[in-house]
Motif scaffolding. Sequence first.
Motif, PDB file in Angstrom:
ATOM      1  N   ALA A   1       0.739  -1.168  -0.351  1.00  0.00           N
ATOM      2  CA  ALA A   1      -0.116   0.010   0.211  1.00  0.00           C
ATOM      3  C   ALA A   1       0.751   1.476  -0.382  1.00  0.00           C
ATOM      4  O   ALA A   1       2.020   1.596   1.138  1.00  0.00           O
ATOM      5  CB  ALA A   1      -0.681  -0.199   0.567  1.00  0.00           C
ATOM      6  N   LEU A   2       0.604   2.541  -1.165  1.00  0.00           N
ATOM      7  CA  LEU A   2       1.573   3.128  -1.337  1.00  0.00           C
ATOM      8  C   LEU A   2       0.461   5.042  -1.014  1.00  0.00           C
ATOM      9  O   LEU A   2      -0.434   4.928  -1.723  1.00  0.00           O
ATOM     10  CB  LEU A   2       1.933   2.947  -2.435  1.00  0.00           C
ATOM     11  CG  LEU A   2       3.048   1.972  -2.715  1.00  0.00           C
ATOM     12  CD1 LEU A   2       3.506   1.649  -4.464  1.00  0.00           C
ATOM     13  CD2 LEU A   2       4.619   2.277  -1.921  1.00  0.00           C
ATOM     14  N   LEU A   3       1.471   5.609  -0.612  1.00  0.00           N
ATOM     15  CA  LEU A   3       0.908   7.401  -0.670  1.00  0.00           C
ATOM     16  C   LEU A   3       1.478   7.983  -0.538  1.00  0.00           C
ATOM     17  O   LEU A   3       2.755   8.084  -0.403  1.00  0.00           O
ATOM     18  CB  LEU A   3       0.256   7.305   1.168  1.00  0.00           C
ATOM     19  CG  LEU A   3      -1.278   6.141   1.554  1.00  0.00           C
ATOM     20  CD1 LEU A   3      -1.085   6.121   3.769  1.00  0.00           C
ATOM     21  CD2 LEU A   3      -2.277   6.487   1.470  1.00  0.00           C
ATOM     22  N   GLY A   4       0.565   8.899  -1.743  1.00  0.00           N
ATOM     23  CA  GLY A   4       1.651   9.975  -2.000  1.00  0.00           C
ATOM     24  C   GLY A   4       3.117  10.111  -3.293  1.00  0.00           C
ATOM     25  O   GLY A   4       3.100   8.817  -3.285  1.00  0.00           O
TER      26      GLY A   4
ATOM     27  N   ALA B   1      -8.652   2.433   1.519  1.00  0.00           N
ATOM     28  CA  ALA B   1      -9.416   1.782  -0.026  1.00  0.00           C
ATOM     29  C   ALA B   1      -7.893   0.494  -0.858  1.00  0.00           C
ATOM     30  O   ALA B   1      -8.309  -1.063  -0.746  1.00  0.00           O
ATOM     31  CB  ALA B   1      -9.602   2.504  -1.459  1.00  0.00           C
ATOM     32  N   GLN B   2      -7.002   0.412   0.075  1.00  0.00           N
ATOM     33  CA  GLN B   2      -5.722  -0.214  -0.413  1.00  0.00           C
ATOM     34  C   GLN B   2      -5.745  -1.299   0.574  1.00  0.00           C
ATOM     35  O   GLN B   2      -5.437  -2.598   0.086  1.00  0.00           O
ATOM     36  CB  GLN B   2      -4.897   0.235  -0.641  1.00  0.00           C
ATOM     37  CG  GLN B   2      -4.256   1.070  -1.108  1.00  0.00           C
ATOM     38  CD  GLN B   2      -3.181   1.845  -1.434  1.00  0.00           C
ATOM     39  OE1 GLN B   2      -2.162   1.871  -1.448  1.00  0.00           O
ATOM     40  NE2 GLN B   2      -3.178   3.893  -1.545  1.00  0.00           N
TER      41      GLN B   2
ATOM     42  N   ALA C   1      -6.563  -5.562  -0.481  1.00  0.00           N
ATOM     43  CA  ALA C   1      -5.570  -6.146   0.699  1.00  0.00           C
ATOM     44  C   ALA C   1      -5.863  -7.332   0.652  1.00  0.00           C
ATOM     45  O   ALA C   1      -6.191  -8.837   0.854  1.00  0.00           O
ATOM     46  CB  ALA C   1      -4.310  -5.444   1.512  1.00  0.00           C
ATOM     47  N   ASP C   2      -7.166  -7.120   1.916  1.00  0.00           N
ATOM     48  CA  ASP C   2      -7.768  -8.238   2.597  1.00  0.00           C
ATOM     49  C   ASP C   2      -8.999  -9.034   1.307  1.00  0.00           C
ATOM     50  O   ASP C   2      -9.465  -9.985   1.457  1.00  0.00           O
ATOM     51  CB  ASP C   2      -9.444  -6.800   2.979  1.00  0.00           C
ATOM     52  CG  ASP C   2     -10.170  -8.557   4.010  1.00  0.00           C
ATOM     53  OD1 ASP C   2      -9.328  -9.014   4.305  1.00  0.00           O
ATOM     54  OD2 ASP C   2     -11.274  -8.260   4.108  1.00  0.00           O
ATOM     55  N   LYS C   3      -9.661  -8.537   0.506  1.00  0.00           N
ATOM     56  CA  LYS C   3     -10.200  -8.926  -0.690  1.00  0.00           C
ATOM     57  C   LYS C   3      -9.177  -9.707  -1.563  1.00  0.00           C
ATOM     58  O   LYS C   3      -9.987 -11.216  -2.015  1.00  0.00           O
ATOM     59  CB  LYS C   3     -10.792  -8.112  -2.098  1.00  0.00           C
ATOM     60  CG  LYS C   3     -11.296  -8.612  -3.156  1.00  0.00           C
ATOM     61  CD  LYS C   3     -12.197  -7.587  -3.650  1.00  0.00           C
ATOM     62  CE  LYS C   3     -12.476  -8.351  -4.403  1.00  0.00           C
ATOM     63  NZ  LYS C   3     -13.998  -9.260  -4.505  1.00  0.00           N
ATOM     64  N   ILE C   4      -8.160  -9.920  -1.766  1.00  0.00           N
ATOM     65  CA  ILE C   4      -7.591 -10.598  -2.451  1.00  0.00           C
ATOM     66  C   ILE C   4      -6.714 -11.599  -1.438  1.00  0.00           C
ATOM     67  O   ILE C   4      -5.428 -12.463  -1.783  1.00  0.00           O
ATOM     68  CB  ILE C   4      -6.367 -10.014  -3.211  1.00  0.00           C
ATOM     69  CG1 ILE C   4      -5.217  -9.424  -2.419  1.00  0.00           C
ATOM     70  CG2 ILE C   4      -7.080  -9.239  -4.340  1.00  0.00           C
ATOM     71  CD1 ILE C   4      -4.512  -8.802  -3.404  1.00  0.00           C
ATOM     72  N   LYS C   5      -7.129 -11.474  -0.035  1.00  0.00           N
ATOM     73  CA  LYS C   5      -6.639 -12.242   0.751  1.00  0.00           C
ATOM     74  C   LYS C   5      -4.978 -12.558   0.858  1.00  0.00           C
ATOM     75  O   LYS C   5      -4.623 -13.190   1.615  1.00  0.00           O
ATOM     76  CB  LYS C   5      -6.983 -13.403   0.229  1.00  0.00           C
ATOM     77  CG  LYS C   5      -8.462 -13.774   0.482  1.00  0.00           C
ATOM     78  CD  LYS C   5      -8.942 -15.322   0.297  1.00  0.00           C
ATOM     79  CE  LYS C   5     -10.514 -16.043   0.614  1.00  0.00           C
ATOM     80  NZ  LYS C   5     -10.813 -14.520  -0.394  1.00  0.00           N
ATOM     81  N   ALA C   6      -4.215 -11.211   0.467  1.00  0.00           N
ATOM     82  CA  ALA C   6      -2.737 -10.608   1.445  1.00  0.00           C
ATOM     83  C   ALA C   6      -2.845 -11.097   2.397  1.00  0.00           C
ATOM     84  O   ALA C   6      -3.694  -9.843   3.251  1.00  0.00           O
ATOM     85  CB  ALA C   6      -2.085  -9.229   0.954  1.00  0.00           C
TER      86      ALA C   6
END
Length: 423
Positions: free
Chosen positions: A331-334, A366-367, A371-376
């Motif tokens: 997850a990246l911010l900026g 959102a990120q 991440a949760d959706k793709i089960k990381a």
Amino acid sequence: MIKAVKGFRDILPQEIPLWRRVEEEARNLFEAFGYSELRIPVLEKTELFKRSLGDTSDIVEKEMYTFQDKGGDSVTMRPEATASMARAYLEHALYHSDPVGKYFFFGPMFRHERPQAGRLRQFHQLDVEAFGYLSPSLDAEVICLLDTLYRRLNIRDLTTLEINSLGCRECRPRFREALLEFLDGVKEALCPDCQRRRERNPLRVLDCKEKSCQEVLQDAPDISQHLCQDCQEYQGQTLAYLDSLGVEYTINPRLVRGLDYYTRTVFELTTTHLGAQNAVAAGGRYDDLLKQIGGKDIPSIGFAVGVERTVMLLEKRRDLPQGTPFHCYLALLGGEATKEGFNLAQKLREKGIRLEMNHQPKSLKAQLRRADKIKAPLVIILGEEELAKGTLIVRNMAKGEQEERPLEDLEGLVGYIKKEVES
RNA sequence: GUGAGUGUAGCUCAGCUGGUUAGAGCACCGGACUGUGGCUCCGGGGGUCAGGGGUUCAAAUCCCCUCACUCACCCCA
């Protein structure tokens, strides 16, 4: 919108694990039984199939994808693999290097039929062929291979194995005569389809589904009574080998195969779980085929597995395999963090970490949702704050805990990720 | 090739005997919670009602044609 051609379908990512399960189990098993992979082309000269399958078979008459290529040759997209495998075996004179040639193949086949449940125009088969020997123990081994495959896939209990002998070039014609004579006497009582079968492929009348036909056929000649001495002994020995292995089967004297080239041992693995299409795998001995297509007189046996139908059986089980899981999500911010993260992602992937990263300016929420959706199991968070401090955050999604680590310590990070994913 | 059935959102479907802006659940996006997922609540995007023609003041709804899909026959893995 342009859609896929009728009877041709996509195999979507969520279906892939089951396909791989079948393919991998089959490859391992085939190789353990001494078979080598041989890959045949999609296109063959039309003549090959006409000679092997028989001019009057439905496949040749109306189901083949046949067309003229630019050189004017009539070519056909293979409707099955055996003829091609035999052609390759003969063309490369593989019998010179080894008296027995055992080969397998996996790939799509093409038949222009009306699609329905379990039936497609492009479908896949796993194909096994053993060229060179006429031996009951080989027949039993081949059948045992099929039996083992379905036991390994844990769906053997959803299927039934049926076996029969169609006789050889000596006794099969004699049985055919006897059958024709019988059918001639009862032809009025047969269904319209059987009237037609009687002319074209009389053996096929035997496995008609029509109740009235089955009643009429009560008194039909039994092939087992017409087998010559050799064929009887051959079948007896084959079955004895199967018995000694404990393979479960039933003898079905009415079992006839659709393709002309079969002789002696034939078998079918059927199921009641797939709608009207009940054959999951089938095969048999074809001692005259190689000669028929212009090669040496070499006895052979093989079978084909319907992969779609097998996958459908696997779907009946609830223990479906999952796809390959990710190790972590980045997850990246900026803008600056995104540039830094882009390089970090590649470094981690080079170290064997399965990683998916964010590619659009999105909120952290959102990120994390993705991440949760793709089960990381892990999320690496890299934002402006972390960048300023020279750190990153590794969040364990299941535990809901996270810790901050130095950005520069790549080795340590890789070790940490692997350790966290293991636990 | 033959027969039957079904076409409404990405998916599963509701929409009664024709009646106004075509709905739900799931999924997707977002907000509540300015940088912390799942649960909850709230909001949003997304439909030539398969296409064409007809009947009617009015058609997703009734009729006809076409197309697509599904199932079965045939055949086969």
